[in-house]
Motif scaffolding. Structure first.
Motif, PDB file in Angstrom:
ATOM      1  N   ILE A  31       0.834  -1.204   0.000  1.00 22.88           N
ATOM      2  CA  ILE A  31       0.000   0.000   0.000  1.00 22.88           C
ATOM      3  C   ILE A  31       0.870   1.256   0.000  1.00 22.88           C
ATOM      4  O   ILE A  31       0.594   2.227  -0.717  1.00 22.88           O
ATOM      5  CB  ILE A  31      -0.952  -0.021   1.219  1.00 22.88           C
ATOM      6  N   ILE A  32       1.936   1.220   0.784  1.00 25.15           N
ATOM      7  CA  ILE A  32       2.861   2.357   0.820  1.00 25.15           C
ATOM      8  C   ILE A  32       3.481   2.587  -0.556  1.00 25.15           C
ATOM      9  O   ILE A  32       3.593   3.724  -1.032  1.00 25.15           O
ATOM     10  CB  ILE A  32       3.944   2.127   1.893  1.00 25.15           C
ATOM     11  N   LYS A  33       3.891   1.507  -1.214  1.00 19.79           N
ATOM     12  CA  LYS A  33       4.481   1.645  -2.554  1.00 19.79           C
ATOM     13  C   LYS A  33       3.484   2.236  -3.541  1.00 19.79           C
ATOM     14  O   LYS A  33       3.857   3.072  -4.383  1.00 19.79           O
ATOM     15  CB  LYS A  33       4.973   0.279  -3.049  1.00 19.79           C
ATOM     16  N   LEU A  34       2.229   1.826  -3.443  1.00 18.05           N
ATOM     17  CA  LEU A  34       1.192   2.372  -4.320  1.00 18.05           C
ATOM     18  C   LEU A  34       1.049   3.875  -4.109  1.00 18.05           C
ATOM     19  O   LEU A  34       1.029   4.652  -5.079  1.00 18.05           O
ATOM     20  CB  LEU A  34      -0.139   1.665  -4.044  1.00 18.05           C
ATOM     21  N   ILE A  35       0.966   4.308  -2.859  1.00 17.50           N
ATOM     22  CA  ILE A  35       0.800   5.738  -2.555  1.00 17.50           C
ATOM     23  C   ILE A  35       2.025   6.537  -2.978  1.00 17.50           C
ATOM     24  O   ILE A  35       1.914   7.682  -3.438  1.00 17.50           O
ATOM     25  CB  ILE A  35       0.493   5.940  -1.053  1.00 17.50           C
ATOM     26  N   CYS A  36       3.202   5.921  -2.870  1.00 22.19           N
ATOM     27  CA  CYS A  36       4.444   6.612  -3.242  1.00 22.19           C
ATOM     28  C   CYS A  36       4.662   6.669  -4.752  1.00 22.19           C
ATOM     29  O   CYS A  36       5.614   7.301  -5.218  1.00 22.19           O
ATOM     30  CB  CYS A  36       5.648   5.934  -2.580  1.00 22.19           C
TER      31      CYS A  36
END
Length: 492
Positions: A351-356
């Protein structure tokens, strides 16, 4: 019960002018469960290596037990897990292994899977179970909580609470409080041992620090008062001595014997004041040596023009045909500090990678504000190499501010000259956090930022986040940290 005695231990690395330890002496009962605490770089792992006989040192260590170090180095991770255990401890009894795995809630089937196919948490539990198969050994357990999720940390902490005879390095306060009965702390100038858990030790340290600060202030006032008094007495003595060859106002001769006696008396008083002053200075010099300076930090977050920064609606993330998380929905509003929690493998980092902005295969709706500036702290520190000056230049951050933050996080100036590849795990994490604090961003995203970072630095970072209230999305398994910091918790 047996004792481990350390006497006048002194050690410095080759080529270093500074001793890591100097004339350190203490005694450990082998039945104790010790939590080991101290700032990053103070020498906790070095001390373990000295007990293991890996370095030469002066002084003496005596023990009637052998020492075993965790984590074990696994050479062939592609081997079946049962073979990995046999390589570490060939003479183990299978029923004892099954007993330990059962206590750690590890199923028997993982013994027949390749070790490198296990999750980090499963690997940690298997190696801990193997460690406690060793008899007549005092165990040196070095940061077992890294990569463990919240539930696994509680399970491992409860497991260690049933054991005895170990020193445990962990920077997780709740974890330590649950499973240790003594604290061994590496301070600035010594090593000391206290009975109790981490919270007991921390309260005692705060009381001792407060006493020393108050005593230091009192002695400083006494020294200044005594200095003034000594100067006045010395001046009076000098003036009286000058009148020995003079006359009185009425023209009669002075009694030189009386005047000399008076001057000598004043000189004696002056000397007494000087002695008291020196005694106060000596007493003052014994204070404040172990007080940890944890100056406040600053953050430069900028305000976004909209209140909502990002939104996920029924988002599912895939790697190939594998779904790592399903129907995730939450929003990130300005000023929120959101803790993203869940078991290992539940999709937090994805999820963090998606937002970043990484290329992630997903379904559902994901919206992010246009021109949103994000500062990201990743789990990975393996890319850090070279010197800090070049790192600041390459990342377009203010070098003086960057190094100032690292100083506040207990970096010594000599550390600035070293290659980052030689830094400890905690020091590398501090580099990433200091970089993030220097970046002007609308949103900070930190993925397990506290791995390897010492407890006092964690408290500094907590104070910073509470004072400046940046918009933050973070993954962290330190229960105390996320309880203190999060304004919202989203559990996967």
């Amino acid at each position: 019960m047996s004792l481990i005695n350390v006497t006048n231990l002194t050690f410095a690395y080759d080529g270093s002018y500074d001793n890591i330890f100097e004339n350190v002496s203490f005694q450990i009962d082998t039945n104790w469960r010790l939590g080991f605490t101290g700032r990053n770089g103070r020498g906790k792992t070095t001390f373990f290596n000295l007990l293991l006989g890996k370095y030469e040192y002066t002084g003496n260590t005596s023990a009637s037990v052998s020492f075993e170090y965790f984590p074990f180095h696994v050479v062939n991770k592609e081997n079946i897990t049962l073979d990995v255990i046999s390589d570490i401890f060939p003479d183990y009894l299978h029923w004892k292994l099954m007993r330990e795995l059962s206590l750690l809630e590890v199923s028997e089937d993982i013994l027949y899977r390749p070790f490198d196919s296990l999750s980090y948490g499963e690997q940690t539990k298997v190696l801990l179970a193997t460690l406690f198969l060793k008899e007549n050994s005092f165990l040196l357990i070095d940061e077992p909580t890294n990569h463990l999720d919240i539930n696994a940390r509680k399970l491992v902490s409860d497991y260690l609470d049933t054991k005895s005879g170990f020193i445990l390095v962990s920077h997780d306060r709740s974890f330590l409080d649950n499973c240790v009965d003594h604290i061994i702390s590496i301070n600035k100038t010594n090593i000391e041992i206290q009975k109790g858990n981490f919270s007991c030790w921390w309260e005692n340290k705060k009381r001792q620090d407060s006493f020393e600060l108050a005593e230091n202030a009192r002695l400083r006032k006494d020294i200044n008062r005594l200095k003034d008094s000594a100067k006045r007495t010395s001046d009076w003595s000098y003036e009286v001595e000058k009148t020995k060859n003079g006359t009185t106002n009425s023209g009669s001769k002075l009694d030189k014997g009386y005047v000399g006696h008076k001057a000598a008396k004043m000189m004696k008083r002056s000397k007494s004041i000087e002695n008291r002053q020196q005694s106060a200075i000596d007493e003052k010099s014994k204070l404040l040596k172990n007080i940890e300076h944890s100056d406040s930090l600053k953050i430069s977050q900028i305000t976004y023009h909209k209140n909502r920064l990002a939104e996920l609606e029924n988002v599912s993330i895939f790697y190939g045909d594998t779904m790592v998380c399903k129907d995730v929905s939450f929003t990130i509003e300005q000023g929120e500090r959101i803790a993203l929690i869940g078991k290992n493998g539940s999709g937090k980092t994805s999820i963090i990678k998606l937002i970043c902005g990484e290329d992630i295969n997903y379904t559902g709706i994901f919206r992010k504000g246009s021109q949103l500036k994000i500062s990201h702290v990743s789990q990975d520190t393996s890319h850090l190499q070279g010197n800090l000056t070049d790192y600041a230049v390459n990342n377009e951050i203010d070098e003086s501010l960057f190094k100032s933050i690292l100083r506040k996080l207990d970096f010594s100036r000599v550390q600035f000259e070293k290659d980052m590849s030689a830094f400890s795990g905690g020091q590398k994490k501090k580099v990433l956090i200091a970089k993030s604090l220097c970046e002007k961003a609308h949103l900070h995203i930190w993925d397990e930022p506290l791995n390897f970072i010492d407890i006092i630095s964690r408290m500094q970072i907590e104070e910073l986040l509470l004072e400046y209230s940046p918009t933050l999305l973070f993954v962290e398994h330190d229960r105390e940290f996320y309880k203190n910091i999060a304004t919202k918790i989203f559990e996967l």
